[in-house]
Design an enzyme around this catalytic site. Structure first.
Site, PDB file in Angstrom:
ATOM      1  N   ARG A  41       0.808  -1.020  -0.017  1.00 25.53           N
ATOM      2  CA  ARG A  41       0.109  -0.095   0.057  1.00 25.53           C
ATOM      3  C   ARG A  41       0.795   1.335  -0.129  1.00 25.53           C
ATOM      4  O   ARG A  41       0.221   2.269  -0.442  1.00 25.53           O
ATOM      5  CB  ARG A  41      -0.910  -0.146   1.239  1.00 25.53           C
ATOM      6  N   LYS A 202     -17.160 -15.014   6.402  1.00 21.76           N
ATOM      7  CA  LYS A 202     -18.817 -14.663   6.845  1.00 21.76           C
ATOM      8  C   LYS A 202     -19.363 -14.285   5.454  1.00 21.76           C
ATOM      9  O   LYS A 202     -18.857 -13.321   4.568  1.00 21.76           O
ATOM     10  CB  LYS A 202     -18.736 -13.291   7.797  1.00 21.76           C
ATOM     11  N   GLY A 352      -7.954  -7.961   2.124  1.00 26.49           N
ATOM     12  CA  GLY A 352      -6.579  -8.253   2.848  1.00 26.49           C
ATOM     13  C   GLY A 352      -6.228  -9.695   2.808  1.00 26.49           C
ATOM     14  O   GLY A 352      -5.121  -9.934   2.879  1.00 26.49           O
ATOM     15  N   GLY A 375     -12.683  -4.079   1.452  1.00 27.11           N
ATOM     16  CA  GLY A 375     -14.222  -3.670   1.873  1.00 27.11           C
ATOM     17  C   GLY A 375     -14.521  -2.679   0.817  1.00 27.11           C
ATOM     18  O   GLY A 375     -15.577  -2.672   0.000  1.00 27.11           O
TER      19      GLY A 375
HETATM   20  C1  3PG Z   1      -9.038  -1.519   4.582  1.00 25.75           C
HETATM   21  O1  3PG Z   1      -7.906  -2.091   5.131  1.00 25.75           O
HETATM   22  O2  3PG Z   1      -9.732  -2.045   4.153  1.00 25.75           O
HETATM   23  C2  3PG Z   1      -9.049   0.026   4.597  1.00 25.75           C
HETATM   24  O3  3PG Z   1      -7.925   0.424   5.166  1.00 25.75           O
HETATM   25  C3  3PG Z   1     -10.371   0.525   5.591  1.00 25.75           C
HETATM   26  O4  3PG Z   1      -9.951   0.044   6.827  1.00 25.75           O
HETATM   27  P1  3PG Z   1     -11.014  -0.088   7.782  1.00 25.75           P
HETATM   28  O5  3PG Z   1     -11.771  -1.279   7.335  1.00 25.75           O
HETATM   29  O6  3PG Z   1     -10.762   0.073   9.143  1.00 25.75           O
HETATM   30  O7  3PG Z   1     -12.079   1.299   7.577  1.00 25.75           O
END
Ligand code: 3PG
Length: 396
Positions: A41, A202, A352, A375
């Site tokens: 990143r 999930k 991730g 997400g």
């Molecule tokens: C992620 O890692 O998906 C983004 O940096 C967003 O992080 P968060 O889900 O803690 O908002």
């Protein structure tokens, strides 16, 4: 669909000679011994940083790290700042502990041409996730322009994502542009068959995304603990495996939606797991009561990879097994290799856990797009836009 319509993009119109707030997503995984697990990143944000520097801007970086509850030394951006310094050696990276303190204000005021400032973890301030407009205004006063290059967090309506653009001219960074352009290929010019592989634990966090997928994909391959709930919903007992009791009805709804939309749902036909302390595989129709499914089995690997090899467009999110344990990583590795070996497909991978599963694998260049979003990727596919993208669009 014009995903970038009415958005100023730094690749065509970059601010120059300005003070620029650059929102990045440096939310990297930090190991228990405080090491950065993957610096992807950080690396992905460098082209925008270099472009802004080339145009003689002074950069103030904003990022979050983790989900702190107030100040937390373990979630300081100091490691990230050090790593960034390795990549941008001609400039001095200065971490400002508190931009609202006297010392912080002074350092910001005296920023030299050869300095890049990075503000300490923006989530140390509760106002960030409350989307506090006064806080956003304070941040905006630090600069003349704002650049969003934080695709991974564009699904959050946080102050530094959606509210700074209310106050200063705002732009889309190179990484955000690259993500939007690549992922939007899933909506336009897409070539069928479109196959999605969705794993992870999930269903509850992916219901809307899965529902939307039934309108996009020709086939949806399901693996991971998420598939257990679908198997149970179809009447196959899954022994002692992880399931989401409360999502059985949702799994049924998604299956009927898929049928309505002519989308084929492909579930594992066998599974690998632990039975009485031994690694064993069973067909889905004969899972013993004490067996816990931890990976797809050999027959499912063949079924899944065969479908992947025939796809022309691929979306993959979520490992199909407990891949951090090498006994149960074969399914996920097989999926990755099948995507990399499909030379005729357009492929998007994100999330991730998915990226962690492939981080030490070869052939990354054979994947059309490896997204920095988890997400955010799902939310973008679900809604065809994100709050962070709309925020810089409205600003025109
Ligand atoms: C992620 O890692 O998906 C983004 O940096 C967003 O992080 P968060 O889900 O803690 O908002």
């Amino acid at each position: 669909m014009e995903f970038l319509k009415n958005i100023r993009i730094v690749s065509s119109t970059s601010p120059s000679n300005k003070r620029v707030l650059l929102r990045v997503d440096f939310n990297v995984t930090i190991s228990p011994n405080m090491k950065i697990v993957s610096d992807q990143r950080i690396i992905q944000a460098i082209p925008t940083i270099k472009l802004l520097l080339k145009n003689r801007n002074k950069i103030i970086l904003i990022s979050h790290l983790g989900r702190p509850n107030g100040r937390d030394a373990k979630l300081s951006l100091s490691n990230v700042a050090e790593r960034l310094q390795v990549f941008i050696s001609d400039y001095k990276i200065i971490l400002i502990d508190d931009f609202q303190s006297q010392l912080g204000e002074q350092k910001l005021k005296l920023q030299k041409d050869n300095e890049i400032i990075i503000l300490e973890n923006i989530r140390f301030y509760k106002e960030e996730q409350e989307n506090n407009k006064i806080f956003a205004k304070k941040l905006s006063l630090l600069a003349d322009a704002y650049v969003n290059d934080a695709f991974g967090v564009c699904h959050r309506s946080d102050a530094s994502i959606v509210s700074i653009p209310l106050f200063i001219p705002s732009f889309c960074g190179l990484l955000l542009e690259k993500e939007i352009t690549a992922i939007s290929m899933l909506f336009k010019n897409r070539s069928h068959p479109i196959t999605a592989i969705i794993g992870g634990a999930k269903i509850s966090t992916k219901i809307k995304f899965l529902s939307k997928l039934t309108t996009i994909a020709d086939k949806i391959i399901l693996g991971g603990a998420l598939a257990n709930t679908f198997l149970l919903a179809k009447g196959f007992p899954v022994g002692n495996s992880l399931i989401e009791e409360g999502s059985i009805e949702d799994a049924k709804k998604i299956m009927s939606l898929a049928e309505k939309n002519n989308t084929k749902i492909i579930l594992p036909i066998d599974a690998l797991g632990i039975d009485n302390n031994e690694v064993k595989s069973f067909t889905i129709t004969s899972i013993p009561i004490n067996f816990a499914v931890l990976d797809i089995g050999p027959q499912s690997r063949l079924l899944f990879t065969d479908n992947i090899s025939k796809a022309n467009t691929i979306i993959w999110n979520g490992p199909v097994g407990k891949c951090e344990d090498s006994s149960f990583s074969q399914g996920t590795i097989a999926i990755y290799n099948a995507i990399a070996n499909n030379n005729h497909c357009f492929s998007v991978i994100g999330g991730g856990d998915t990226l962690a599963a492939i981080s030490d694998k070869k052939y990354h260049e054979k994947i059309s797009h490896i997204s920095t979003g988890g997400g955010a990727l799902l939310a973008f596919i679900e809604n065809s836009t994100l709050p962070g993208i709309d925020a810089i669009r409205q600003n025109l």
